[in-house]
Design an enzyme around this catalytic site. Structure first.
Site, PDB file in Angstrom:
ATOM      1  N   HIS A 179       9.499   1.562  -1.069  1.00  8.09           N
ATOM      2  CA  HIS A 179       9.340   1.282   0.358  1.00  8.09           C
ATOM      3  C   HIS A 179       8.208   2.142   0.956  1.00  8.09           C
ATOM      4  CE1 HIS A 179      11.902  -1.023   3.335  1.00  8.09           C
ATOM      5  NE2 HIS A 179      10.993  -0.507   4.131  1.00  8.09           N
ATOM      6  N   GLY A 236       1.487   3.176  -2.135  1.00  5.20           N
ATOM      7  CA  GLY A 236       0.307   4.038  -2.220  1.00  5.20           C
ATOM      8  C   GLY A 236      -0.981   3.316  -2.582  1.00  5.20           C
ATOM      9  N   PRO A 284       5.756  -7.044   3.015  1.00  5.37           N
ATOM     10  CA  PRO A 284       6.439  -7.250   4.303  1.00  5.37           C
ATOM     11  C   PRO A 284       6.387  -5.987   5.167  1.00  5.37           C
ATOM     12  CG  PRO A 284       8.036  -6.978   2.504  1.00  5.37           C
ATOM     13  CD  PRO A 284       6.668  -7.057   1.877  1.00  5.37           C
ATOM     14  N   ARG A 294       9.286   5.466   2.482  1.00  6.42           N
ATOM     15  CA  ARG A 294       9.909   5.428   3.810  1.00  6.42           C
ATOM     16  C   ARG A 294      11.428   5.390   3.743  1.00  6.42           C
ATOM     17  NH1 ARG A 294       6.030   3.668   7.558  1.00  6.42           N
ATOM     18  NH2 ARG A 294       7.407   2.449   8.893  1.00  6.42           N
ATOM     19  N   LYS A 322      13.275  -6.683  -4.111  1.00  7.17           N
ATOM     20  CA  LYS A 322      12.294  -5.627  -3.810  1.00  7.17           C
ATOM     21  C   LYS A 322      13.017  -4.283  -3.699  1.00  7.17           C
ATOM     22  CE  LYS A 322       8.732  -4.522  -0.316  1.00  7.17           C
ATOM     23  NZ  LYS A 322       9.243  -3.529   0.619  1.00  7.17           N
ATOM     24  N   ARG A 330       0.598  -0.313   3.893  1.00  4.07           N
ATOM     25  CA  ARG A 330      -0.101   0.348   5.006  1.00  4.07           C
ATOM     26  C   ARG A 330      -1.539  -0.153   5.158  1.00  4.07           C
ATOM     27  NH1 ARG A 330       3.217   4.305   2.980  1.00  4.07           N
ATOM     28  NH2 ARG A 330       4.715   5.240   4.445  1.00  4.07           N
ATOM     29  N   SER A 363       8.145 -10.195   6.928  1.00  3.30           N
ATOM     30  CA  SER A 363       9.369  -9.432   7.219  1.00  3.30           C
ATOM     31  C   SER A 363      10.176 -10.138   8.290  1.00  3.30           C
ATOM     32  CB  SER A 363       8.994  -8.033   7.699  1.00  3.30           C
ATOM     33  OG  SER A 363      10.101  -7.416   8.305  1.00  3.30           O
TER      34      SER A 363
HETATM   35  C1  LIG Z   1       5.093   0.091   9.059  1.00  2.00           C
HETATM   36  C2  LIG Z   1       5.845  -0.413   7.863  1.00  2.00           C
HETATM   37  C3  LIG Z   1       6.881  -1.325   8.033  1.00  2.00           C
HETATM   38  C4  LIG Z   1       7.562  -1.831   6.921  1.00  2.00           C
HETATM   39  N1  LIG Z   1       8.523  -2.790   7.103  1.00  2.00           N
HETATM   40  C5  LIG Z   1       9.120  -3.348   6.016  1.00  2.00           C
HETATM   41  C6  LIG Z   1      10.013  -4.438   6.175  1.00  2.00           C
HETATM   42  O1  LIG Z   1      10.254  -4.939   7.264  1.00  2.00           O
HETATM   43  N2  LIG Z   1      10.578  -4.937   5.047  1.00  2.00           N
HETATM   44  C7  LIG Z   1      10.327  -4.433   3.792  1.00  2.00           C
HETATM   45  O2  LIG Z   1      10.860  -4.933   2.788  1.00  2.00           O
HETATM   46  N3  LIG Z   1       9.465  -3.427   3.628  1.00  2.00           N
HETATM   47  C8  LIG Z   1       8.849  -2.878   4.694  1.00  2.00           C
HETATM   48  N4  LIG Z   1       7.935  -1.879   4.521  1.00  2.00           N
HETATM   49  C9  LIG Z   1       7.585  -1.443   3.154  1.00  2.00           C
HETATM   50  C10 LIG Z   1       6.421  -2.273   2.628  1.00  2.00           C
HETATM   51  O3  LIG Z   1       6.799  -3.600   2.379  1.00  2.00           O
HETATM   52  C11 LIG Z   1       5.900  -1.706   1.288  1.00  2.00           C
HETATM   53  O4  LIG Z   1       6.962  -1.584   0.372  1.00  2.00           O
HETATM   54  C12 LIG Z   1       5.226  -0.344   1.454  1.00  2.00           C
HETATM   55  O5  LIG Z   1       4.522  -0.263   2.667  1.00  2.00           O
HETATM   56  C13 LIG Z   1       4.287  -0.101   0.278  1.00  2.00           C
HETATM   57  O6  LIG Z   1       3.693   1.135   0.341  1.00  2.00           O
HETATM   58  P1  LIG Z   1       2.243   1.407   1.002  1.00  2.00           P
HETATM   59  O7  LIG Z   1       2.449   1.374   2.493  1.00  2.00           O
HETATM   60  O8  LIG Z   1       1.930   2.786   0.516  1.00  2.00           O
HETATM   61  O9  LIG Z   1       1.327   0.322   0.526  1.00  2.00           O
HETATM   62  C14 LIG Z   1       7.241  -1.363   5.618  1.00  2.00           C
HETATM   63  C15 LIG Z   1       6.200  -0.448   5.468  1.00  2.00           C
HETATM   64  C16 LIG Z   1       5.496   0.026   6.560  1.00  2.00           C
HETATM   65  C17 LIG Z   1       4.346   0.978   6.336  1.00  2.00           C
END
Ligand SMILES: Cc1cc2nc3c(=O)[nH]c(=O)nc-3n(C[C@H](O)[C@H](O)[C@H](O)COP(=O)(O)O)c2cc1C
Length: 358
Positions: free
Chosen positions: A236, A269, A77, A239, A212, A291, A106
């Protein structure tokens, strides 16, 4: 020109996005060490390949919550997807459906879950951030079931919105409206979420529940005891809480605790087919791409998300064949070993040729 590598997709995304949007996508919280650690963790595992097995045909497909996945990958998401490309969540939905993987939508992106369900039939999972009281949540869960969603995901690692310092330094408020800290209005209700919320959803609704943001065995155990249907290991993407372990390092204790009673998902990652295979060796059912999904969306919308999935499949198939494994179900921890990473980890270190100007 057709994309032949994931490198090219990452590069095109960088060229297409303005600095604020790029930083929102690529950045994380505080020192961003959790982002680097996610990559460090993945690069700290190397393969112990086997030879002289017939790999003339390899199978990477799996199943999750009654849906077939062509490769063991999910579209994680992502909020505000419309800032990466106008089609937003709909572009990802189309590509995921055409390729044959599940999207987790999301609740903080466009189009909204009901509009999307009308335009692109599921199966699809709905991820909700609490932005109202229990009655508000119940209403949304009921409506997501009505709209045909096949799973409901609660993100539990966002009790408050973290300090995303790239944004703060520029005084930039992202489209998701995130404001850092306890007491901020944006994610106020998220901080009230407890195990009672989980019990309430399990008691009241007949839809598979995914939690999650699980990081430790204790929480995974509690999830399983409470009837949670899928445990999703995540920080996350670095983040939210900074200074966490990498997700690939959190995975084994969760898999051990869950003992195969429910599927275990992981993200954080993962950028390459080999990364996905490592998680499967350690017992994950499927891997969330965060990402990478957004990079592909920014690089060229639906067509490039589809292309990214094809390239990921190619990488997974190649890795499996070169490991002497013809089916993902035969992967096991004995095919991995710890080693010192060769590259300085950072959010895009899975694409080392970017730095060389390719
Ligand atoms: C731009 C962005 C927005 C995200 N928004 C959400 C969200 O709305 N809900 C959520 O559960 N996780 C959110 N995430 C986390 C992602 O679901 C996921 O856990 C994370 O991106 C995984 O790591 P990676 O970016 O290294 O693959 C977000 C991540 C990014 C990069």
């Amino acid at each position: 020109m057709e994309f032949l590598t994931l490198h090219e997709i990452a590069k095109r995304a960088r060229n297409n996005l303005d600095k604020n949007t790029w930083d929102y996508l690529i950045g994380g919280s505080d020192t961003e060490s959790a982002i680097r650690r996610n990559r460090y963790g993945l690069d700290s595992w190397v393969f112990r390949p086997r030879i002289l097995n017939d790999v003339s045909s390899v199978r990477a497909g799996t199943e999750l919550l009654g849906s077939d996945l062509r490769i063991p990958v999910l579209m994680a998401p992502i909020g505000s997807m419309q800032v990466f490309e106008a089609g937003g969540a709909e572009s990802v939905a189309e590509a995921a459906a055409e390729f044959g993987v599940l999207q987790i939508l999301s609740s903080v992106c466009l189009p909204d879950f009901e509009t999307l369900a009308e335009r692109v039939p599921g199966p699809r999972i709905y991820q909700l951030y609490l932005m109202g009281d229990q009655a508000w949540m119940d209403d949304l869960i009921a409506r997501s079931i009505e709209a045909g969603y096949t799973g409901f995901c609660l993100t539990a690692d966002t009790q408050v919105y973290s300090r995303r310092e790239r944004d703060i330094l520029k005084r930039h408020v992202p489209a998701s409206g995130g404001q850092a800290g306890a007491g901020s209005q944006t994610f106020n209700y998220q901080s009230t979420m407890t195990w009672e919320t989980v019990a309430h959803i399990k008691e009241r609704f007949d839809i598979p529940l995914i939690i999650k943001g699980v990081n430790v065995a204790e929480d995974a155990k509690r999830c399983v005891e409470m009837g949670v249907d899928v445990v999703y290991v995540s920080n996350h993407g670095g983040r939210q809480l900074d200074h966490t372990r990498s997700c690939i390092d959190a995975l084994p204790e969760v898999v051990d605790t869950v003992e195969g009673r429910v599927p275990v998902l992981v993200d954080g990652g993962f950028m390459r087919g080999a990364d996905v295979v490592k998680a499967l060796c350690l017992g994950a059912t499927a891997v969330g791409m965060g990402r990478l999904e957004a990079l592909a969306l920014a690089a060229g919308g639906e067509a490039t998300v589809l292309r990214m999935l094809e390239l990921l499949e190619h990488e997974i198939h190649t890795t499996l064949a070169l490991m002497g494994v013809s089916d993902v179900k035969d992967l096991h921890p004995g095919l991995l070993e710890r080693a010192t990473p060769m590259v300085e980890p950072h959010v895009l270190s899975a694409f080392p040729h970017l730095a060389e100007g390719y």
